[in-house]
Design a protein around this motif. Structure first.
Motif, PDB file in Angstrom:
ATOM      1  N   ASP A   1       0.948  -0.845   0.156  1.00 48.97           N
ATOM      2  CA  ASP A   1      -0.268  -0.290  -0.114  1.00 48.97           C
ATOM      3  C   ASP A   1       0.564   1.320  -0.039  1.00 48.97           C
ATOM      4  N   THR A   2       0.676   1.938  -1.231  1.00 48.56           N
ATOM      5  CA  THR A   2       1.736   2.878  -1.541  1.00 48.56           C
ATOM      6  C   THR A   2       1.759   3.757  -0.460  1.00 48.56           C
ATOM      7  N   LEU A   3       0.212   4.214   0.142  1.00 45.43           N
ATOM      8  CA  LEU A   3       0.488   5.468   0.916  1.00 45.43           C
ATOM      9  C   LEU A   3      -0.154   4.988   2.134  1.00 45.43           C
ATOM     10  N   ALA A   4       0.559   3.703   2.606  1.00 49.64           N
ATOM     11  CA  ALA A   4       0.102   3.789   4.291  1.00 49.64           C
ATOM     12  C   ALA A   4       1.275   3.815   5.397  1.00 49.64           C
ATOM     13  N   PHE A   5       1.906   4.724   4.419  1.00 50.04           N
ATOM     14  CA  PHE A   5       2.207   5.519   5.350  1.00 50.04           C
ATOM     15  C   PHE A   5       2.342   6.912   6.041  1.00 50.04           C
ATOM     16  N   ILE A   6       2.062   7.660   4.958  1.00 49.01           N
ATOM     17  CA  ILE A   6       1.089   8.594   4.101  1.00 49.01           C
ATOM     18  C   ILE A   6      -1.071   8.764   5.160  1.00 49.01           C
ATOM     19  N   LYS A   7      -0.828   7.780   5.800  1.00 52.10           N
ATOM     20  CA  LYS A   7      -2.208   7.638   6.839  1.00 52.10           C
ATOM     21  C   LYS A   7      -2.169   7.717   7.964  1.00 52.10           C
ATOM     22  N   GLN A   8      -1.052   8.283   8.612  1.00 56.82           N
ATOM     23  CA  GLN A   8      -1.105   7.920  10.004  1.00 56.82           C
ATOM     24  C   GLN A   8      -2.017   9.099  10.215  1.00 56.82           C
ATOM     25  N   LYS A   9      -2.604   9.739  10.253  1.00 57.54           N
ATOM     26  CA  LYS A   9      -3.769  10.757  10.137  1.00 57.54           C
ATOM     27  C   LYS A   9      -2.814  11.400  11.887  1.00 57.54           C
ATOM     28  N   SER A  10      -2.403  10.794  12.965  1.00 55.74           N
ATOM     29  CA  SER A  10      -2.012  11.469  13.263  1.00 55.74           C
ATOM     30  C   SER A  10      -0.634  12.412  13.288  1.00 55.74           C
ATOM     31  N   LEU A  11      -0.174  11.764  12.271  1.00 56.28           N
ATOM     32  CA  LEU A  11       0.950  13.050  12.185  1.00 56.28           C
ATOM     33  C   LEU A  11       0.135  14.112  10.613  1.00 56.28           C
ATOM     34  N   PHE A  12      -0.271  12.916   9.806  1.00 53.87           N
ATOM     35  CA  PHE A  12      -0.822  13.861   8.185  1.00 53.87           C
ATOM     36  C   PHE A  12      -2.195  13.996   8.079  1.00 53.87           C
TER      37      PHE A  12
ATOM     38  N   ASP B   1      -5.382  14.483   7.284  1.00 54.47           N
ATOM     39  CA  ASP B   1      -6.431  14.372   5.770  1.00 54.47           C
ATOM     40  C   ASP B   1      -4.861  14.320   4.376  1.00 54.47           C
ATOM     41  N   LEU B   2      -3.516  14.952   4.906  1.00 50.39           N
ATOM     42  CA  LEU B   2      -3.020  15.031   3.694  1.00 50.39           C
ATOM     43  C   LEU B   2      -3.218  12.899   2.625  1.00 50.39           C
ATOM     44  N   GLY B   3      -3.563  12.213   2.706  1.00 49.46           N
ATOM     45  CA  GLY B   3      -3.612  10.709   2.171  1.00 49.46           C
ATOM     46  C   GLY B   3      -4.647  10.732   1.204  1.00 49.46           C
ATOM     47  N   GLN B   4      -5.301  12.099   1.088  1.00 50.04           N
ATOM     48  CA  GLN B   4      -6.861  11.837   0.986  1.00 50.04           C
ATOM     49  C   GLN B   4      -6.339  13.438  -0.465  1.00 50.04           C
ATOM     50  N   ASN B   5      -5.314  14.510  -0.277  1.00 49.93           N
ATOM     51  CA  ASN B   5      -5.432  14.893  -1.183  1.00 49.93           C
ATOM     52  C   ASN B   5      -4.083  14.446  -3.084  1.00 49.93           C
ATOM     53  N   GLU B   6      -5.729  14.689  -3.843  1.00 48.72           N
ATOM     54  CA  GLU B   6      -4.514  13.422  -5.032  1.00 48.72           C
ATOM     55  C   GLU B   6      -3.197  14.400  -5.417  1.00 48.72           C
ATOM     56  N   ARG B   7      -2.694  15.879  -5.686  1.00 46.77           N
ATOM     57  CA  ARG B   7      -1.950  16.161  -5.960  1.00 46.77           C
ATOM     58  C   ARG B   7      -1.241  15.910  -5.287  1.00 46.77           C
ATOM     59  N   PHE B   8      -0.694  15.546  -4.164  1.00 47.63           N
ATOM     60  CA  PHE B   8       0.276  15.639  -3.104  1.00 47.63           C
ATOM     61  C   PHE B   8       0.586  14.000  -2.855  1.00 47.63           C
ATOM     62  N   THR B   9      -0.612  13.227  -3.068  1.00 45.00           N
ATOM     63  CA  THR B   9      -0.560  11.660  -3.274  1.00 45.00           C
ATOM     64  C   THR B   9      -0.327  11.387  -4.401  1.00 45.00           C
ATOM     65  N   LYS B  10      -0.604  11.788  -5.842  1.00 40.83           N
ATOM     66  CA  LYS B  10      -0.352  11.177  -6.843  1.00 40.83           C
ATOM     67  C   LYS B  10       2.092  11.396  -6.895  1.00 40.83           C
ATOM     68  N   LEU B  11       2.149  12.944  -6.382  1.00 40.58           N
ATOM     69  CA  LEU B  11       3.625  13.503  -6.065  1.00 40.58           C
ATOM     70  C   LEU B  11       4.421  12.086  -4.979  1.00 40.58           C
ATOM     71  N   TYR B  12       3.436  12.133  -4.228  1.00 41.18           N
ATOM     72  CA  TYR B  12       4.430  11.194  -2.968  1.00 41.18           C
ATOM     73  C   TYR B  12       4.732   9.706  -3.600  1.00 41.18           C
ATOM     74  N   THR B  13       3.748   9.322  -4.270  1.00 40.97           N
ATOM     75  CA  THR B  13       3.793   7.366  -5.025  1.00 40.97           C
ATOM     76  C   THR B  13       4.980   8.018  -5.852  1.00 40.97           C
ATOM     77  N   GLU B  14       4.884   8.996  -7.020  1.00 38.70           N
ATOM     78  CA  GLU B  14       5.834   8.785  -7.516  1.00 38.70           C
ATOM     79  C   GLU B  14       7.570   8.488  -6.921  1.00 38.70           C
ATOM     80  N   PHE B  15       7.254   9.867  -6.067  1.00 35.19           N
ATOM     81  CA  PHE B  15       8.700   9.940  -4.935  1.00 35.19           C
ATOM     82  C   PHE B  15       9.259   8.423  -4.383  1.00 35.19           C
ATOM     83  N   VAL B  16       8.070   7.924  -3.766  1.00 34.80           N
ATOM     84  CA  VAL B  16       8.611   6.771  -2.835  1.00 34.80           C
ATOM     85  C   VAL B  16       9.165   5.589  -3.954  1.00 34.80           C
ATOM     86  N   GLN B  17       8.040   4.926  -5.057  1.00 34.80           N
ATOM     87  CA  GLN B  17       8.507   4.390  -5.856  1.00 34.80           C
ATOM     88  C   GLN B  17      10.360   4.899  -6.491  1.00 34.80           C
ATOM     89  N   GLN B  18      10.429   6.286  -5.976  1.00 33.09           N
ATOM     90  CA  GLN B  18      11.482   6.490  -6.800  1.00 33.09           C
ATOM     91  C   GLN B  18      12.651   5.783  -5.933  1.00 33.09           C
TER      92      GLN B  18
END
Length: 494
Positions: free
Chosen positions: A449-460, A462-479
């Motif tokens: 689950d590529t977004l597992a880390f940013i689904k920690q709501k106590s830290l992030f 609703d960032l995990g629901q932001n399409e612009r952020f999650t798209k870029l985050y996914t690209e960086f994490v995979q790289q």
């Protein structure tokens, strides 16, 4: 070989032949400030300013009593009691100049771990006018995402049921303030010196949340009588190393069990809002203002966030210290791009501050080759720091449509850092974080689950629901997970 001299009051005359020492009569001082959390930063900052005030202006009623509320404070308690509150401050300049000086503003130290009564009595004493804090972000006991007080904390639950047996800062403060109120004494000021935006407001809101649950009448008195000035503090203070201790012994024959090292730069901006008087710190360079918030926002989002950018990325690359990062042109360019393109647009206007000059000074300070601030110290307790230093900036830029790429890469790198715990060379990374286990557990789910880390709501949040952020985050994490080379990714962005 030099004769070894132990650091204590009786030996100051001999020590003063080589190192500047207090000349004020320490036996005539009275405690005006109680400080909770006597780490390196306090001793290089507030205690340094206090030492100057005592030395230069014949002040006698503003000495410091240190307080430790954690078992980990036992060592500094023992050292400072053995050395009668004395310690060496070693200022390290970029050009190699080293200036040691003996500090004498701390004249007492009390532990509250096993016996809270002496600490409560010291706080409640009529001479105590200020209780100051450096308890780190985690010590304020708030949810990083919501900002709400955490009543689930077991120590907090204990204090609510047993107000005479405090364990956290909140239990001690309410116990001491109750004694003062019941004795007809004025309230002391509670002065946060932690790297938290609106630190005084946070201290006030958290204490009132706790007090209202514990004693509504006392909470009303605190709300009316206690001042909580916001402040902005700044001085880079690395962890003391054995080489610092050895330097004093070999160069001066001085045995100091726990000196402090720091850079020459120092700054303190404080709201002039005190309950029961204050030291005239303006005589020694402290700036008192009506509103400190623009200054603290500037510092948190440029210096503290900048440190975290270098720390997380540098740890994965294998740089051991911040100045090592600054010897790498890729890191320098990346850091300045983050400051210019993402941090600066979120700042408020500051009268008399040239932000370009300030940012230039930060690069120079970070590069100081004599400080050697470890990336492990800078990355410590990132779960408490990053929501305030970096994620808040990221969120503001998302809201305004601004750049987010530099901060997003750091978040992706933080996931990899938390998961793997090693640099690109396979060397283990020292991770110091109260949430280390939770961070690693979330990060290790990244492959499924590529977004597992940013689904920690106590830290992030609703960032995990932001399409612009999650798209870029996914690209960086995979790289990053593909080749582990953070520097290659940084180079493609600058």
């Amino acid at each position: 070989m030099k004769n070894i001299i132990a650091l204590n009051q009786n030996n100051l005359t001999n020590i003063a032949k080589q190192i500047p020492c207090p000349t004020y009569p320490r036996n005539e001082l009275t405690v005006g400030m109680v400080h909770v959390g006597v780490g390196g930063f306090h001793r290089a900052h507030q205690a340094y300013y206090t030492n100057m005030l005592l030395e230069k202006f014949n002040v006698r009623d503003w000495a410091i009593c240190g307080i430790g509320l954690r078992k980990g404070d036992q060592k500094i308690h023992n050292v400072l009691n053995e050395q009668e509150g004395l310690y060496t401050l070693i200022v390290k300049h970029p050009d190699g100049k080293i200036e040691p000086q003996i500090m004498g503003a701390i004249i007492d130290f009390r532990l509250g771990v096993d016996s809270p009564k002496p600490v409560i009595q010291r706080m409640a004493h009529p001479d105590t006018k200020i209780v100051s804090l450096t308890i780190t972000e985690g010590g304020y006991n708030f949810n990083p995402s919501t900002g709400d007080f955490d009543f689930e904390n077991q120590d907090i639950q204990h204090e609510l049921k047993n107000p005479d047996s405090p364990k956290t800062i909140y239990g001690f403060l309410t116990a001491a303030l109750k004694k003062r109120r019941d004795s007809g004494l004025p309230a002391f000021t509670i002065m946060s010196c932690d790297n938290i935006q609106h630190n005084g407001d946070v201290a006030r809101n958290m204490l009132l949340s706790f007090a209202k649950r514990q004693d509504e009448e006392l909470a009303n008195w605190i709300e009316k009588e206690v001042c909580f000035p916001n402040s902005m503090v700044d001085r880079i203070t690395p962890v003391t190393t054995q080489s610092d201790i050895d330097y004093l012994e070999k160069t001066f024959g001085l045995q100091d069990e726990w000196p402090v090292t720091c850079e020459p730069f120092i700054q303190w901006v404080v709201e002039d809002n005190f309950s029961n008087g204050r030291p005239e710190f303006e005589k020694v360079g402290v700036q008192f203002v009506s509103d400190v918030k623009p200054y603290e926002k500037m510092k948190l989002r440029l210096l503290n966030a900048g440190h975290s950018v270098l720390g997380i990325l540098g740890a994965i690359h294998g740089h051991p210290t911040i100045n090592a990062c600054m010897e790498d042109e890729t890191f320098v360019t990346y850091l300045r791009a983050f400051m210019d393109e993402e941090a600066t647009p979120t700042l408020d206007k500051l009268e008399g501050i040239d932000l370009n000059v300030y940012k230039d000074s930060l690069l120079e300070r970070f590069a100081n080759p004599n400080i050697k601030d470890s990336v492990s110290r800078i990355c410590s307790e990132s779960s408490a720091k990053l929501p305030k230093f970096l994620i808040a900036t990221l969120q503001e830029n998302l809201d305004s449509g601004g750049s987010i790429q530099f901060a997003t890469l750091v978040i992706a790198a933080w996931c990899y850092y938390s998961d793997k715990g090693m640099d690109k060379n396979g060397q283990p990374i020292e991770i110091i974080d109260a949430m280390a286990a939770e961070l690693q557990q979330a990060a290790r789910q990244t492959k499924t689950d590529t977004l597992a880390f940013i689904k920690q709501k106590s830290l992030f949040g609703d960032l995990g629901q932001n399409e612009r952020f999650t798209k870029l985050y996914t690209e960086f994490v995979q790289q990053i997970y593909k080749d582990g080379s953070i520097k290659n990714q940084m180079q493609t962005m600058i």
